[in-house]
Motif scaffolding. Structure first.
Motif, PDB file in Angstrom:
ATOM      1  N   TYR A  98       0.742   5.306   0.479  1.00  0.00           N
ATOM      2  CA  TYR A  98      -0.084   7.128   1.103  1.00  0.00           C
ATOM      3  C   TYR A  98       0.708   7.848   0.600  1.00  0.00           C
ATOM      4  O   TYR A  98       1.790   8.230   1.289  1.00  0.00           O
ATOM      5  CB  TYR A  98      -0.873   6.537   1.646  1.00  0.00           C
ATOM      6  CG  TYR A  98      -1.837   7.538   2.049  1.00  0.00           C
ATOM      7  CD1 TYR A  98      -3.440   7.847   1.713  1.00  0.00           C
ATOM      8  CD2 TYR A  98      -1.307   9.313   3.104  1.00  0.00           C
ATOM      9  CE1 TYR A  98      -4.282   8.819   1.818  1.00  0.00           C
ATOM     10  CE2 TYR A  98      -2.510  10.087   3.254  1.00  0.00           C
ATOM     11  CZ  TYR A  98      -3.438   9.856   2.940  1.00  0.00           C
ATOM     12  OH  TYR A  98      -4.439  11.439   2.820  1.00  0.00           O
ATOM     13  N   VAL A 149      -3.687   3.825  -1.979  1.00  0.00           N
ATOM     14  CA  VAL A 149      -3.105   2.736  -3.412  1.00  0.00           C
ATOM     15  C   VAL A 149      -2.709   1.451  -2.647  1.00  0.00           C
ATOM     16  O   VAL A 149      -2.287   0.979  -1.734  1.00  0.00           O
ATOM     17  CB  VAL A 149      -2.636   3.531  -4.423  1.00  0.00           C
ATOM     18  CG1 VAL A 149      -3.783   4.783  -5.666  1.00  0.00           C
ATOM     19  CG2 VAL A 149      -1.672   3.476  -3.998  1.00  0.00           C
ATOM     20  N   PHE A 162      -8.646  12.857  -8.724  1.00  0.00           N
ATOM     21  CA  PHE A 162      -9.074  11.285  -8.153  1.00  0.00           C
ATOM     22  C   PHE A 162     -10.976  11.900  -7.930  1.00  0.00           C
ATOM     23  O   PHE A 162     -11.379  12.680  -6.971  1.00  0.00           O
ATOM     24  CB  PHE A 162      -8.249  11.095  -6.910  1.00  0.00           C
ATOM     25  CG  PHE A 162      -9.165   9.743  -7.044  1.00  0.00           C
ATOM     26  CD1 PHE A 162      -8.914   8.127  -7.543  1.00  0.00           C
ATOM     27  CD2 PHE A 162     -10.366   9.842  -6.099  1.00  0.00           C
ATOM     28  CE1 PHE A 162      -9.705   7.060  -7.851  1.00  0.00           C
ATOM     29  CE2 PHE A 162     -10.923   7.947  -5.468  1.00  0.00           C
ATOM     30  CZ  PHE A 162      -9.898   6.660  -6.481  1.00  0.00           C
ATOM     31  N   THR A 195      -4.170  10.516  -1.585  1.00  0.00           N
ATOM     32  CA  THR A 195      -4.741   9.052  -2.300  1.00  0.00           C
ATOM     33  C   THR A 195      -4.158   7.514  -2.264  1.00  0.00           C
ATOM     34  O   THR A 195      -3.126   7.314  -2.529  1.00  0.00           O
ATOM     35  CB  THR A 195      -5.388   9.072  -3.841  1.00  0.00           C
ATOM     36  OG1 THR A 195      -6.025  10.116  -4.025  1.00  0.00           O
ATOM     37  CG2 THR A 195      -6.043   8.048  -3.854  1.00  0.00           C
ATOM     38  N   SER A 213      -9.244  -1.074  -8.004  1.00  0.00           N
ATOM     39  CA  SER A 213      -9.322  -0.246  -9.530  1.00  0.00           C
ATOM     40  C   SER A 213      -9.140  -0.748 -10.940  1.00  0.00           C
ATOM     41  O   SER A 213      -8.229  -1.764 -10.563  1.00  0.00           O
ATOM     42  CB  SER A 213      -9.692   0.568  -9.400  1.00  0.00           C
ATOM     43  OG  SER A 213      -8.658   1.261  -9.200  1.00  0.00           O
ATOM     44  N   HIS A 216      -3.633   0.620  -7.703  1.00  0.00           N
ATOM     45  CA  HIS A 216      -5.717   0.758  -7.991  1.00  0.00           C
ATOM     46  C   HIS A 216      -5.692   0.836  -6.475  1.00  0.00           C
ATOM     47  O   HIS A 216      -5.169   1.038  -5.241  1.00  0.00           O
ATOM     48  CB  HIS A 216      -5.331  -0.779  -7.883  1.00  0.00           C
ATOM     49  CG  HIS A 216      -4.509  -1.582  -9.063  1.00  0.00           C
ATOM     50  ND1 HIS A 216      -5.050  -1.516  -9.971  1.00  0.00           N
ATOM     51  CD2 HIS A 216      -3.936  -2.622  -8.752  1.00  0.00           C
ATOM     52  CE1 HIS A 216      -4.385  -2.688 -11.001  1.00  0.00           C
ATOM     53  NE2 HIS A 216      -3.300  -3.041  -9.957  1.00  0.00           N
ATOM     54  N   THR A 217      -6.976   2.025  -6.668  1.00  0.00           N
ATOM     55  CA  THR A 217      -7.384   2.125  -5.846  1.00  0.00           C
ATOM     56  C   THR A 217      -8.928   0.907  -5.084  1.00  0.00           C
ATOM     57  O   THR A 217      -8.370  -0.265  -5.962  1.00  0.00           O
ATOM     58  CB  THR A 217      -8.714   3.448  -5.160  1.00  0.00           C
ATOM     59  OG1 THR A 217      -9.617   3.054  -6.969  1.00  0.00           O
ATOM     60  CG2 THR A 217      -7.922   4.754  -6.313  1.00  0.00           C
ATOM     61  N   THR A 224       0.990  -1.303   0.096  1.00  0.00           N
ATOM     62  CA  THR A 224      -0.070  -0.221   0.167  1.00  0.00           C
ATOM     63  C   THR A 224       0.906   1.668  -0.072  1.00  0.00           C
ATOM     64  O   THR A 224       1.837   1.390   0.248  1.00  0.00           O
ATOM     65  CB  THR A 224      -0.930   0.052   1.412  1.00  0.00           C
ATOM     66  OG1 THR A 224      -0.289   0.382   2.083  1.00  0.00           O
ATOM     67  CG2 THR A 224      -1.845  -1.267   1.406  1.00  0.00           C
ATOM     68  N   ASN A 280     -12.650   5.040  -3.242  1.00  0.00           N
ATOM     69  CA  ASN A 280     -11.747   4.451  -2.493  1.00  0.00           C
ATOM     70  C   ASN A 280     -12.176   4.411  -0.975  1.00  0.00           C
ATOM     71  O   ASN A 280     -11.829   5.026  -0.250  1.00  0.00           O
ATOM     72  CB  ASN A 280     -10.950   5.321  -2.890  1.00  0.00           C
ATOM     73  CG  ASN A 280      -9.603   4.887  -2.584  1.00  0.00           C
ATOM     74  OD1 ASN A 280      -9.706   4.077  -2.017  1.00  0.00           O
ATOM     75  ND2 ASN A 280      -8.109   5.504  -2.335  1.00  0.00           N
ATOM     76  N   THR A 319     -12.418  -0.945  -3.709  1.00  0.00           N
ATOM     77  CA  THR A 319     -14.243  -0.842  -2.959  1.00  0.00           C
ATOM     78  C   THR A 319     -13.810  -1.904  -2.785  1.00  0.00           C
ATOM     79  O   THR A 319     -13.392  -3.033  -3.010  1.00  0.00           O
ATOM     80  CB  THR A 319     -14.785  -0.008  -3.922  1.00  0.00           C
ATOM     81  OG1 THR A 319     -14.390  -1.390  -4.857  1.00  0.00           O
ATOM     82  CG2 THR A 319     -14.127   1.513  -4.365  1.00  0.00           C
ATOM     83  N   ILE A 348      -1.033   8.031  -9.452  1.00  0.00           N
ATOM     84  CA  ILE A 348      -1.606   8.178  -8.285  1.00  0.00           C
ATOM     85  C   ILE A 348      -1.669   9.698  -7.957  1.00  0.00           C
ATOM     86  O   ILE A 348      -1.090  10.286  -7.656  1.00  0.00           O
ATOM     87  CB  ILE A 348      -0.457   7.554  -6.979  1.00  0.00           C
ATOM     88  CG1 ILE A 348      -0.231   6.063  -7.208  1.00  0.00           C
ATOM     89  CG2 ILE A 348      -1.217   7.308  -5.700  1.00  0.00           C
ATOM     90  CD1 ILE A 348       0.659   5.487  -7.111  1.00  0.00           C
TER      91      ILE A 348
END
Length: 433
Positions: free
Chosen positions: A318, A356, A375, A354, A344, A332-333, A316, A379, A335, A350
């Motif tokens: 950020y 990811v 964006f 956000t 996603s 990718h984000t 991950t 997310n 959900t 990026i």
């Protein structure tokens, strides 16, 4: 000179190359051709030395004297010549021949201008004008013609120049020098800090709470994010720097950048709010009062890409800045969809702030800092740039990326035996839904 052979009389501004001269043997007191005048010392004809005698006339005043031609009885005397008071000769010696030394202030403005020109020349040789750290911003191009004129003027100051004329040139040159301004770091960017003397980088140690160390080579632990509140955050660990104890720790101190206090071109000093100026002692980072030591000079390097380690096929990320995605990595984000964290479609860039998920072979990849993009998608990832203790809210579920039984996924985090809190790593993302 000496009292037996006489003295030369020179003018302060002209210097010793010009002397007061007169014919070898004056013949009268009002002969125009025999008046004293300044001549070039080299190759001068006639008399260039003078004798000093105590006054002998009646009503002689204390601390006065005669200046007499060494080969005759003629002394300087004020006479009216061609309608003006002129320095003539007279074989009589009275009050008109009595001279006195008067203390006066000698203007050094011409010397001041020459020194200022030398200072400006040295400055222009040392600095680099332009954008970026270590360089100087200036409207010098608007001053260049004026600067060249001042330099030429200082090399041949007219004999008719007044103090006001020279002071005007000094003021103009001081304004030009003052226009040079060292570019300062901008908050919200990443930097490395290198000692001007040793060339070593300020680096966070692996153990938190211990002093910052000086190391060679660039790595994640000597990348610092200078946030909008002027704190230093270590990118590699997500920990802040404690200025007072110079420790890599969770306590936040504020830092300011200033120009070198020892006049080193392109160098900076760094001052934490709770301590003195940063100082490189060769092994560790300590502080020094006044920043007058050479080891208080620092080079600031702007970091243009962030190294990111992928160890389990996923990671991950950020960051407070937008990042370009290197070859071999997809971002990718996320959900949530039942028991699945759905990725996603791969992002092109990026966006800043956000969270990811990165997918790549195990390696370390460099993500170039780039122009931010907006964006607008969904997310479920949150994140933090600092290592943060997250307190779980009762109505939310939390997940962090991990490997359990050799399966990479998002799992419920716990902090030891306490399931109400967990640490999110610096520049890492997590799910909170």
């Amino acid at each position: 000179g000496d009292p037996f052979n006489g003295y030369e009389i020179v003018n302060y501004v002209a210097g010793e190359t010009m002397v007061l001269s007169a014919p070898s043997a004056p013949t009268g007191d009002k002969n125009k051709e025999e008046l004293a005048r300044m001549v070039t010392k080299d190759g001068a004809t006639g008399n260039t030395t003078w004798m000093f005698y105590n006054p002998t006339h009646s009503n002689a005043v204390e601390n006065t004297f005669y200046v007499v031609h060494p080969t005759t009885a003629y002394a300087f005397n004020r006479q009216t010549y061609d309608g003006a008071n002129t320095l003539c000769y007279w074989n009589g010696r009275d009050t008109g021949s009595a001279l006195r030394v008067v203390e006066c202030e000698i203007s050094t403005l011409s010397e001041d201008l020459e020194a200022l020109v030398a200072q400006a020349n040295t400055l222009l040789e040392q600095i680099e004008i332009g954008t970026g750290l270590g360089k100087y911003s200036s409207s010098y191009e608007n001053y260049e013609a004026t600067y060249n004129e001042i330099v030429e003027y200082s090399q041949n100051i007219p004999a008719t120049a007044t103090d006001e004329d020279i002071q005007e040139k000094i003021d103009e040159l001081q304004a030009i020098i003052a226009s040079f301004s060292l570019n300062m770091p901008v908050a919200g960017k990443y930097y490395r800090i290198k000692s001007k003397v040793s060339g070593l980088y300020v680096t966070a140690p692996s153990n938190t709470g211990t002093a910052m160390i000086m190391e060679s080579g660039a790595n994640a632990n000597n990348i610092f994010y200078w946030d909008n509140e002027k704190h230093f955050l270590v990118y590699g660990t997500g920990m802040y720097i404690n200025g007072k104890n110079h420790a890599h720790y969770g306590y936040k101190d504020t830092y300011t950048f200033e120009e070198s206090k020892t006049g080193v071109a392109g160098a900076y000093t760094i001052k934490p709010a709770t301590a003195n100026y940063w100082h490189d002692n060769g092994t560790n980072l300590d502080v020094y009062s006044g920043a007058t030591h050479a080891n208080c000079n620092w080079i600031i390097e702007e970091v243009t890409e962030l190294p990111v380690k992928v160890s389990i096929g996923y990671a991950t990320l950020y960051a407070p800045v937008a990042l370009a995605i290197p070859e071999g990595v997809t971002a990718h984000t996320v959900t949530l969809n039942g028991e699945w964290a759905t990725l996603s479609e791969p992002l092109e860039v990026i966006p800043a702030n956000t969270g990811v998920v990165l997918q790549a072979e195990a390696n370390t990849y460099n993500f170039a800092i780039t122009t931010d993009v907006e964006f607008n998608g969904e997310n479920d990832l949150n994140g933090s740039i600092a290592r943060t203790l997250v307190t779980k809210e009762e109505n939310k579920a939390y997940y962090i990326l991990a490997v359990v039984d050799e399966v990479a996924g998002f799992y419920n985090p716990i902090n030891g035996t306490d399931n109400t809190k967990f640490y999110n790593g610096g520049h890492k993302a997590y799910i909170a839904v």
